[in-house]
Design an enzyme around this catalytic site. Sequence first.
Site, mmCIF file in Angstrom:
data_model
loop_
_atom_site.group_PDB
_atom_site.id
_atom_site.type_symbol
_atom_site.label_atom_id
_atom_site.label_comp_id
_atom_site.label_asym_id
_atom_site.label_seq_id
_atom_site.Cartn_x
_atom_site.Cartn_y
_atom_site.Cartn_z
ATOM 1 N N PRO A 185 30.243 -21.092 -13.297
ATOM 2 C CG PRO A 185 32.257 -22.239 -13.389
ATOM 3 C CD PRO A 185 30.869 -22.348 -12.865
ATOM 4 C CD GLU A 382 -4.739 -19.358 -11.296
ATOM 5 O OE1 GLU A 382 -3.952 -18.813 -10.519
ATOM 6 O OE2 GLU A 382 -4.401 -19.817 -12.415
ATOM 7 C CG HIS A 450 1.079 -14.104 -9.079
ATOM 8 N ND1 HIS A 450 1.359 -14.744 -7.902
ATOM 9 C CD2 HIS A 450 1.210 -12.786 -8.828
ATOM 10 C CE1 HIS A 450 1.645 -13.842 -6.962
ATOM 11 N NE2 HIS A 450 1.554 -12.644 -7.502
ATOM 12 C CD GLU A 451 1.057 -18.450 -11.429
ATOM 13 O OE1 GLU A 451 0.071 -17.820 -11.821
ATOM 14 O OE2 GLU A 451 1.324 -18.616 -10.238
ATOM 15 C CD GLU A 469 4.237 -16.107 -8.268
ATOM 16 O OE1 GLU A 469 4.139 -16.550 -7.130
ATOM 17 O OE2 GLU A 469 3.621 -16.610 -9.233
ATOM 18 C CD GLU A 475 3.185 -19.187 -4.762
ATOM 19 O OE1 GLU A 475 2.009 -18.861 -4.617
ATOM 20 O OE2 GLU A 475 3.698 -19.413 -5.878
#
Length: 668
Positions: A185, A382, A450-451, A469, A475
């Site tokens: 809720p 990365e 990503h992230e 992502e 993953e």
Amino acid sequence: MRKLFLRFNILLIVLSFFVACSSDKTAQITSPDGKITVTFNLLDDKPFYAVQKNGKDIVSASKLGFKLSAEDSLCSGFQVVDVAIDSLNETWQQPWGEEIEVRNHYNELKISLQEKAGKQRLLNIVFRAFDEGIGFCYEFPEQKNLKEFEIADELTEFAMVADDSVWTIPAYKGEYYELIWKKRPVSTQDTVTTPVTIETAGGGYILLHEAKLVDYAKMNLYPVSGTTLKADLTPWSTGVKVYAKPPFVTPWRTIILADNLNQLVNARVMLNLNEPSKIEDTSWIRPSKYIGIWWGMHMKKYTWAQGPKHGATTKNMKEYIDFAAANQIPGVLVEGWNYGWDGDWVANGDKFSFTKPYPDFDIGAIVKYAAEKGVEIIGHNETGGSTINYENQLDSAFSFLQAHGIHSVKTGYVNALLDKKERHSSQYGVRHYLKVIETAAKYQMMIDNHEPVMPTGLHRTYPNLMTQEGVRGQEYDAWSQDGGNPPEHTCVVPFTRGLAGPVDFTFGTFNFTNPVHPQTRVQTTIAKQLALYVVIYSPLQMASDLPKNYMNNPAFEFINLVPVDWQKTIVPDGKIGDYVVTARKDKYSGNWFVGAITDENQRNLTLKLDFLTAGKKYRAKIFKDASDAHWKTNPYPVVIEESEVDATSVIDLYLAPGGGTAIILKEL
Ligand code: NOJ
């Protein structure tokens, strides 16, 4: 004041969409179809707004304004100094998307406020009413008594009139939105992040989110009393929410009001509240499918770092390129090709080089081989959350990739904090992500991020921001200690995270054995894996399994043929968390593709093909669960059937537990 409202009343006569102006403290605007009303009110000199649909309250009088510091607020003592109205009715074309043409049709109300005493500061509030919902933002105009300032708190509230069920994930409790959505809720939420999707008792849907998150902090929500939700901005490490300097505009706060799931999925309010594309020539921006050594690394067949199992070798890349070329997959993603992966790369993100390949990765030979075979390489940067290191190398990183004929890069920020200090969804993170997107555009580079911070429709302005992502993706089915994503998860994502923007979920599993974590697995059947390519939208879609698992499996034909760019999207059926049926028309042909998925329960559904062009014939190729298929015990059997259909046909669907059906409707 009077004069202003007099002028305003005269305008009313001319502009019929503006429905009422009962006093000099109230103003109201309606959506073009007249169904949605936004009312602005100055009560005791404090600004409030309320929203109605079809004459029924949806959001009752809700606070607006800011706290600038412990002692200083910009939320009371106001008078209205100007009211302006505007409207727009245009159609624009997306370079890629779930549909080509987007209608941007709204009426706008801009209230200019000034403090009556003290510093007499100025604050504007702009409301836009669309047929699908509303948006509002704050403007801090240039002014004498407000120079550089801090926002300690945004006081915006959403006083929901009913304690309906809402799908949410908590803010701050997990990283980068990689969580399972739960239904509760409205009144019992912790601090949650937007989008949140409310299922109303009357069968409608309300989506609370934001648009155009630029140079600001991400908005989260928490209940302040009963069913009233209040904005909570992700702070900097200093505790300050936002550093600003007029002229300054906040992101739009958005409320989509849909009668059904089809309307919810097709509302383009967030996109429309972003600016048109800043990239003039978008011919280099191309949606595509891709494969990669990625799953092999998550399955520990390969490593990112150098060593005997190093994945990003020239030899492995050539094998993947061969498979892509033989199967019309346009892209191959490579992770772990550059220095920085050895050791604890999350702790040492500042050691990553984005221009120095490992010695066994002959980038020149690889891109030449790929080009000869008509395959594109997708690079990977990365950062381990070290944005300073990345920003220092940003131009060289992208010019290095561009020089090698690479036009897409997957970026990543694995770390609880950016630069060991700031949150991904803080203003700090938001600034960084935009810098990457803008710099990438200069080098004609498409981004798969990503992230990320949660998407807010920015890809209208920067269509090189392809996908992100910000989801608990596939993953987790490789290594998550809780066993992987439950079958229900993908029946929630299209109506929550998926409404914020494209999702890089990376499905395509054909082999369900997990050699590293036998208790963890992809909790679907193969047929559901196929259907997900239609149900969860992304202009870059990965076929994530190892090529050997696709070879000689006739079900792979669907992944081969499913488009990633669409003319039109509809959701003929569904229930959030239970099942979803999505149909999309290919951008470049008259063919339609259907994906139907279910949670852990088996389901029989009836699909009317009335979305097909009347009078035309289609060949239906149906990839469905066998009658004994089950995500847990028997995920493999797919039955492939063909028949001729038209717009009057009805297809009976059987979805196994955790299963699905994928259909190609080829125009004859
Ligand atoms: C997490 C990303 O989501 C995943 O796709 C990637 O392989 C790893 N980080 C390494 O960058």
